[in-house]
Write an enzyme that holds these catalytic residues in place. Structure first.
Site, PDB file in Angstrom:
ATOM      1  N   ASP A  77       0.815  -1.227   0.000  1.00  0.00           N
ATOM      2  CA  ASP A  77       0.000   0.000   0.000  1.00  0.00           C
ATOM      3  C   ASP A  77       0.842   1.268   0.000  1.00  0.00           C
ATOM      4  O   ASP A  77       0.411   2.308   0.500  1.00  0.00           O
ATOM      5  CB  ASP A  77      -0.952   0.049   1.213  1.00  0.00           C
ATOM      6  CG  ASP A  77      -1.840  -1.169   1.299  1.00  0.00           C
ATOM      7  OD1 ASP A  77      -2.248  -1.649   0.239  1.00  0.00           O
ATOM      8  OD2 ASP A  77      -2.105  -1.626   2.420  1.00  0.00           O
TER       9      ASP A  77
ATOM     10  N   LYS B  93       2.392   2.180  -5.053  1.00  0.00           N
ATOM     11  CA  LYS B  93       3.127   1.698  -6.235  1.00  0.00           C
ATOM     12  C   LYS B  93       2.359   1.961  -7.524  1.00  0.00           C
ATOM     13  O   LYS B  93       2.948   2.308  -8.543  1.00  0.00           O
ATOM     14  CB  LYS B  93       3.386   0.184  -6.122  1.00  0.00           C
ATOM     15  CG  LYS B  93       4.358  -0.186  -5.032  1.00  0.00           C
ATOM     16  CD  LYS B  93       4.514  -1.687  -4.928  1.00  0.00           C
ATOM     17  CE  LYS B  93       3.294  -2.392  -4.401  1.00  0.00           C
ATOM     18  NZ  LYS B  93       2.944  -2.113  -3.005  1.00  0.00           N
TER      19      LYS B  93
ATOM     20  N   HIS C 182      -3.949  -1.692  -6.500  1.00  0.00           N
ATOM     21  CA  HIS C 182      -3.149  -0.571  -6.988  1.00  0.00           C
ATOM     22  C   HIS C 182      -4.078   0.545  -7.473  1.00  0.00           C
ATOM     23  O   HIS C 182      -4.818   0.376  -8.438  1.00  0.00           O
ATOM     24  CB  HIS C 182      -2.184  -1.044  -8.082  1.00  0.00           C
ATOM     25  CG  HIS C 182      -1.132  -1.960  -7.543  1.00  0.00           C
ATOM     26  ND1 HIS C 182      -0.228  -2.639  -8.325  1.00  0.00           N
ATOM     27  CD2 HIS C 182      -0.831  -2.309  -6.265  1.00  0.00           C
ATOM     28  CE1 HIS C 182       0.566  -3.358  -7.544  1.00  0.00           C
ATOM     29  NE2 HIS C 182       0.209  -3.178  -6.294  1.00  0.00           N
TER      30      HIS C 182
ATOM     31  N   GLN D 235       2.318  -5.879  -3.040  1.00  0.00           N
ATOM     32  CA  GLN D 235       2.622  -5.981  -1.595  1.00  0.00           C
ATOM     33  C   GLN D 235       3.945  -5.261  -1.300  1.00  0.00           C
ATOM     34  O   GLN D 235       4.266  -4.305  -1.980  1.00  0.00           O
ATOM     35  CB  GLN D 235       2.653  -7.450  -1.131  1.00  0.00           C
ATOM     36  CG  GLN D 235       1.272  -8.120  -1.127  1.00  0.00           C
ATOM     37  CD  GLN D 235       0.839  -8.631  -2.471  1.00  0.00           C
ATOM     38  OE1 GLN D 235       1.580  -9.324  -3.154  1.00  0.00           O
ATOM     39  NE2 GLN D 235      -0.372  -8.315  -2.877  1.00  0.00           N
TER      40      GLN D 235
HETATM   41  P1  IMP Z   1      -2.700 -12.590   1.616  1.00  0.00           P
HETATM   42  O1  IMP Z   1      -1.689 -12.066   0.664  1.00  0.00           O
HETATM   43  O2  IMP Z   1      -4.125 -12.331   1.175  1.00  0.00           O
HETATM   44  O3  IMP Z   1      -2.469 -14.034   1.969  1.00  0.00           O
HETATM   45  O4  IMP Z   1      -2.536 -11.785   2.993  1.00  0.00           O
HETATM   46  C1  IMP Z   1      -1.392 -11.927   3.823  1.00  0.00           C
HETATM   47  C2  IMP Z   1      -1.039 -10.596   4.475  1.00  0.00           C
HETATM   48  O5  IMP Z   1      -0.590  -9.689   3.468  1.00  0.00           O
HETATM   49  C3  IMP Z   1      -2.192  -9.901   5.182  1.00  0.00           C
HETATM   50  O6  IMP Z   1      -1.682  -9.201   6.305  1.00  0.00           O
HETATM   51  C4  IMP Z   1      -2.701  -8.915   4.152  1.00  0.00           C
HETATM   52  O7  IMP Z   1      -3.358  -7.819   4.748  1.00  0.00           O
HETATM   53  C5  IMP Z   1      -1.379  -8.500   3.506  1.00  0.00           C
HETATM   54  N1  IMP Z   1      -1.547  -8.034   2.124  1.00  0.00           N
HETATM   55  C6  IMP Z   1      -1.750  -8.790   1.027  1.00  0.00           C
HETATM   56  N2  IMP Z   1      -1.821  -8.018  -0.069  1.00  0.00           N
HETATM   57  C7  IMP Z   1      -1.629  -6.758   0.334  1.00  0.00           C
HETATM   58  C8  IMP Z   1      -1.538  -5.510  -0.358  1.00  0.00           C
HETATM   59  O8  IMP Z   1      -1.655  -5.415  -1.578  1.00  0.00           O
HETATM   60  N3  IMP Z   1      -1.308  -4.427   0.424  1.00  0.00           N
HETATM   61  C9  IMP Z   1      -1.140  -4.502   1.766  1.00  0.00           C
HETATM   62  N4  IMP Z   1      -1.211  -5.641   2.443  1.00  0.00           N
HETATM   63  C10 IMP Z   1      -1.447  -6.765   1.742  1.00  0.00           C
END
Ligand code: IMP
Length: 424
Positions: free
Chosen positions: A13, A16, A41, A224
Site C-alpha cells: 500500500d 506503487k 493498486h 505488496q
Molecule cells: P494474503 O496475501 O491475502 O495471503 O494476505 C497476507 C497478508 O498480506 C495480510 O496481512 C494482508 O493484509 C497482507 N496483504 C496482502 N496483499 C496486500 C496488499 O496489496 N497491500 C497490503 N497488504 C497486503
C-alpha cells in the site's frame, strides 16, 4: 533504462500503482511478477479513480504491452471482472495483454480454504485478503498446483481438478465444517474460463527476453511489500510470495542481470493492514490523524490501515535486501498539518537497543520505537511541482530520510494525480 523494477519497500500500500502509472509514460512493457488479486493498486487519471488488483497498472496507458508473469497466482474470476471494468471505461486490452502459461490458477476452493482458515484461526489470524493466495501457493510448492497450461488442456484439467478438489473438500468438511464444492460446477466454470483465457496465454519469458534484447523499456511492477515477503517479511504475518527483487526474476523468466534499476516505493510514514508486528505504529490520535489525512483504507478489502511514523530500521533493511537504487517517497502531503513529525531510528528491546530488523517475531513484537522529532511544515504542498517548490522543512524531512536510510529519493508525490508526482 531498459529494465526497471518497482518494489514496495514497506508493508504494501505504498502507492506503487501511482508510481508505475507515472513511469508507464515511457514504458513499452509492464509486468506483474508475484502475488495475485490481493493487491490493490490505485491510480487517478483526470480525477477518476481506478483500482487494479491483478492487471499491471500500465494497462491504463493504451500503447503499453502488459504481462502477467509466471510468478503470480491467477484468479480467472477476478481477471474477467477487471477486464469488464476496463471495458466500461473504454480501455481496450486487445492484443496487448499476455498471461504466462506457467502461471498457477486460483480455483474457488483456494478462496474457500483461505477464508475458512482465517475464520477458524482465532488469535493466529493473519488477516489475509481472503483471495486464496496462500492455499494456491501451497499447491504450487506442494507440486499439485494447476497452471494455465494444464487448465487449457481438458484432460489435465479434469484429472488434476478431481484430485485437488477431493483433497480440498476433505479439509473443508473435516477440519473446517464447511460444505464441499461440487466438482461438476468447478470443472464446468473452469472450462469456460479456459476458453476465454486461450487468446491471452503465452510463453511470456520469450516475449520478455525478446523485449529486453531489443532494448525496450520494461517495468516490473511489484505488489505488496518487502516486509510482507515470505522470506524477509515479518513471518508468519506475511503474504505467500516474494515481493522483493528475487521474485522479479523467478516470477518473469528475465535474468537477474537484466535488471538495471531498483526503485523502492515508501510512504512518508508507515501503514500496515492485517495482523503482525509494526514497531512504529501509533495506536492513538496520531494514528487516527494519519489514517484520515491519508485516507488509509485498504483498496482490496476496505479495511482501515494501521498507521505510524516512518521507520528507518525497516527502510534500511528493505533497501539492503532489494538493492534499492532510489526511493519514490509517496504521500508527503499527508504530513502537511503536523506540527511535529517523528522518525523511528532504532528499537528498544529487553536486551537493549536494536538498529537492525530482527527475524524473531517475539523480539519484533516487543520492540519499542526510538524517535527523533522534526518540525512539520504546516502548509499545503499539493501544488508544488518541483523539489525547490517544497517548503524548506519538507525538503529537510526528505533529506533526513535519505541520509538515515542511505538511499536517495528520486520521486516525491504530493497528491494522487499524475502531475503530483515530482522528480527530485
Ligand atoms: P494474503 O496475501 O491475502 O495471503 O494476505 C497476507 C497478508 O498480506 C495480510 O496481512 C494482508 O493484509 C497482507 N496483504 C496482502 N496483499 C496486500 C496488499 O496489496 N497491500 C497490503 N497488504 C497486503
Amino acid at each position: 533504462m531498459s529494465v526497471q523494477l518497482i518494489v514496495g519497500a514497506q508493508w504494501g500500500d505504498e502507492g506503487k500503482g501511482q508510481i508505475v502509472d507515472r513511469l508507464s509514460e515511457n514504458a513499452e512493457v509492464v509486468v506483474r511478477y508475484q502475488g495475485g488479486a490481493n493487491a490493490g493498486h490505485t491510480v487517478y487519471v483526470n480525477g477518476e479513480k481506478f483500482i487494479l488488483h491483478l492487471l499491471p497498472s500500465g494497462i491504463l496507458h493504451r500503447e503499453v504491452l502488459c504481462v502477467i508473469g509466471n510468478g503470480l497466482v491467477f484468479d480467472p474470476a477476478a481477471f474477467f471482472e477487471e477486464l469488464g471494468f476496463l471495458k466500461e471505461n473504454n480501455i481496450s486490452v486487445d492484443g496487448r495483454l499476455k498471461i504466462s502459461d506457467r502461471v498457477h490458477i486460483i480455483f474457488p476452493y483456494h478462496k474457500k480454504l483461505d477464508q475458512a482458515r482465517e475464520s477458524k484461526a482465532g488469535g493466529n489470524k493473519i488477516g489475509t485478503t481472503g483471495r486464496g493466495i496462500g492455499p494456491a501457493y501451497v499447491d504450487k510448492f506442494n507440486r499439485n498446483g494447476i497452471r494455465l497450461a494444464e487448465m487449457l488442456d481438458d484432460y489435465s484439467l479434469k484429472q488434476r481438478l478431481e484430485q485437488n478438489l477431493d483433497l480440498a473438500n476433505r479439509i473443508l468438511v473435516d477440519d473446517y465444517h464447511e460444505p464441499p464444492l461440487s466438482f461438476v460446477s468447478v470443472f464446468e466454470e473452469s472450462k469456460k474460463f479456459a476458453d476465454r483465457l486461450k487468446p491471452f496465454a503465452a510463453d511470456t519469458a520469450i516475449i520478455l527476453n525478446d523485449a529486453w534484447k531489443s532494448e525496450k523499456n520494461i517495468l516490473l511492477e511489484g505488489a505488496q511489500g518487502a516486509l510482507l515477503d515470505i522470506d524477509f517479511g515479518t513471518y508468519p504475518f506475511v503474504t505467500s510470495s516474494n515481493p522483493t527483487c528475487g521474485g522479479a526474476v523467478t516470477g518473469t523468466g528475465l535474468p537477474a542481470s537484466a535488471i538495471e534499476d531498483v526503485l523502492g516505493v515508501m510512504k512518508a510514514y508507515c501503514t500496515r493492514v492485517g495482523g503482525g508486528p509494526f514497531p512504529s505504529e501509533e495506536e492513538n490520535e496520531t494514528g487516527e490523524r494519519l489514517r484520515e489525512a491519508g485516507q488509509e483504507y485498504g483498496a482490496t478489502t476496505g479495511r482501515p490501515r494501521r498507521c505510524g511514523w516512518f521507520d528507518v530500521v525497516s527502510a534500511r533493511y528493505s533497501a539492503r535486501i532489494n538493492g534499492l537504487n532510489a526511493i519514490a517517497l509517496t504521500k508527503l502531503d499527508v504530513l502537511d498539518s503536523f506540527e511535529k513529525i517523528k522518525i523511528c531510528t532504532s528499537y528498544t528491546t529487553a536486551d537493549g537497543e536494536l538498529t537492525e530488523f530482527p527475524a524473531n517475531l517475539r523480539v519484533l513484537q516487543d520492540c519499542k520505537p526510538n524517535y527523533i522529532e522534526v518540525d512539520g511544515w504546516q502548509t499545503e504542498i499539493s501544488t508544488c511541482r518541483s523539489f525547490g517548490d517544497l517548503p524548506e522543512k519538507a525538503q529537510k524531512y526528505v533529506g533526513m530520510l535519505e541520509e538515515l536510510s542511505g538511499v536517495p529519493v528520486r520521486y516525491i508525490s504530493v497528491g494522487v494525480e499524475r502531475e503530483q508526482t515530482i522528480q527530485k
